[in-house]
Design a protein around this motif. Structure first.
Motif, short mmCIF file in Angstrom:
data_model
loop_
_atom_site.label_atom_id
_atom_site.label_comp_id
_atom_site.label_asym_id
_atom_site.label_seq_id
_atom_site.Cartn_x
_atom_site.Cartn_y
_atom_site.Cartn_z
N ALA A 4 59.53 110.48 52.66
CA ALA A 4 60.61 110.05 53.57
C ALA A 4 60.16 108.86 54.40
N MET A 5 58.91 108.92 54.89
CA MET A 5 58.39 107.82 55.69
C MET A 5 58.29 106.54 54.85
N HIS A 6 57.78 106.66 53.63
CA HIS A 6 57.63 105.47 52.79
C HIS A 6 58.97 104.87 52.40
N TYR A 7 59.92 105.71 52.00
CA TYR A 7 61.24 105.18 51.64
C TYR A 7 61.96 104.62 52.86
N GLY A 8 61.84 105.30 53.99
CA GLY A 8 62.48 104.82 55.22
C GLY A 8 61.95 103.48 55.68
N GLN A 9 60.63 103.35 55.71
CA GLN A 9 60.08 102.07 56.15
C GLN A 9 60.32 100.99 55.11
N VAL A 36 51.99 91.17 53.69
CA VAL A 36 51.12 91.44 54.85
C VAL A 36 51.87 92.29 55.89
N VAL A 37 53.14 91.96 56.12
CA VAL A 37 53.95 92.74 57.07
C VAL A 37 54.08 94.18 56.57
N ARG A 38 54.34 94.33 55.29
CA ARG A 38 54.51 95.68 54.70
C ARG A 38 53.23 96.49 54.83
N LEU A 39 52.09 95.89 54.54
CA LEU A 39 50.81 96.58 54.66
C LEU A 39 50.51 96.94 56.11
N THR A 40 50.75 96.01 57.00
CA THR A 40 50.49 96.26 58.42
C THR A 40 51.35 97.38 58.95
N ASN A 41 52.64 97.35 58.63
CA ASN A 41 53.55 98.39 59.09
C ASN A 41 53.10 99.76 58.57
N ASP A 42 52.74 99.83 57.30
CA ASP A 42 52.31 101.08 56.71
C ASP A 42 51.08 101.63 57.42
N GLN A 43 50.12 100.77 57.68
CA GLN A 43 48.90 101.21 58.34
C GLN A 43 49.14 101.65 59.78
N ASN A 47 48.34 105.54 60.63
CA ASN A 47 47.26 105.82 61.57
C ASN A 47 47.78 106.36 62.89
N ALA A 48 48.96 105.91 63.32
CA ALA A 48 49.52 106.40 64.58
C ALA A 48 49.96 107.86 64.46
N THR A 49 50.41 108.26 63.28
CA THR A 49 50.86 109.64 63.09
C THR A 49 49.72 110.57 62.67
N GLY A 50 48.57 110.00 62.35
CA GLY A 50 47.42 110.82 61.98
C GLY A 50 47.40 111.25 60.52
N VAL A 51 48.29 110.72 59.70
CA VAL A 51 48.30 111.11 58.29
C VAL A 51 47.46 110.18 57.42
N GLY A 52 46.94 109.12 58.00
CA GLY A 52 46.14 108.17 57.23
C GLY A 52 44.87 107.81 57.97
N ALA A 53 44.02 107.12 57.27
CA ALA A 53 42.77 106.63 57.83
C ALA A 53 42.74 105.12 57.64
N PRO A 54 41.94 104.41 58.40
CA PRO A 54 41.84 102.96 58.21
C PRO A 54 41.45 102.62 56.77
N LEU A 68 48.29 97.01 45.43
CA LEU A 68 49.13 96.62 44.30
C LEU A 68 50.56 97.13 44.48
N HIS A 69 50.70 98.38 44.88
CA HIS A 69 52.04 98.93 45.09
C HIS A 69 52.80 98.17 46.18
N LYS A 70 52.13 97.87 47.27
CA LYS A 70 52.80 97.15 48.36
C LYS A 70 53.16 95.73 47.94
N ALA A 71 52.30 95.08 47.16
CA ALA A 71 52.59 93.73 46.70
C ALA A 71 53.77 93.72 45.73
N VAL A 72 53.81 94.68 44.82
CA VAL A 72 54.94 94.76 43.88
C VAL A 72 56.23 94.98 44.67
N TYR A 73 56.20 95.92 45.62
CA TYR A 73 57.38 96.17 46.46
C TYR A 73 57.82 94.88 47.16
N ALA A 74 56.87 94.18 47.76
CA ALA A 74 57.20 92.98 48.53
C ALA A 74 57.78 91.88 47.66
#
Length: 118
Positions: A4-9, A36-43, A47-54, A68-74
């Motif tokens: 949901a987070m990935h599709y929403g963002q 770059v915006v897509r990668l930054t937003n995802d990170q 990281n803010a929600t605690g579900v990921g790591a740097p 690769l996934h973020k670049a294809v999306y972008a």
């Protein structure tokens, strides 16, 4: 929740790419900037929600797949946004660039009658 987070963002940032295209920021360079915006937003969200790591702590293969996934999306989002924006004609940024070709600091503003064509 992760999907949901990935599709929403993805949907929300797609709107941002559309705004970029309508302003005249189109083509592969604009899509690279959007990556770059897509990668930054995802990170930020992960990281803010605690579900990921740097990303620097990820295994390299996982990092490559994510990039690769973020670049294809972008780039796919860019192709669609650029095509839709092109139906409205050139954006204000493109009109400004067309006033004087090359790199000049003294081009001036686009006349108002041309900047708000929609």
């Amino acid at each position: 929740m992760n999907w949901a987070m990935h599709y929403g963002q993805g949907a929300l940032l797609g709107v941002l790419r559309s705004v970029m295209a309508h302003a005249g920021l189109r083509g592969p360079l604009a899509s690279a900037k959007f990556t770059v915006v897509r990668l930054t937003n995802d990170q930020i969200l992960e990281n803010a929600t605690g579900v990921g790591a740097p990303p620097q702590t990820w295994p390299r293969t996982e990092l490559v797949v994510d990039l690769l996934h973020k670049a294809v999306y972008a780039f796919v989002t860019g192709v669609v946004a650029d095509a839709l924006a092109a139906r409205s004609g050139p954006g204000p940024g493109q009109l400004h660039a067309a006033m004087r070709t090359g790199r000049y600091p003294d081009v001036g503003r686009v006349p108002v009658r041309h900047s708000h064509r929609r």
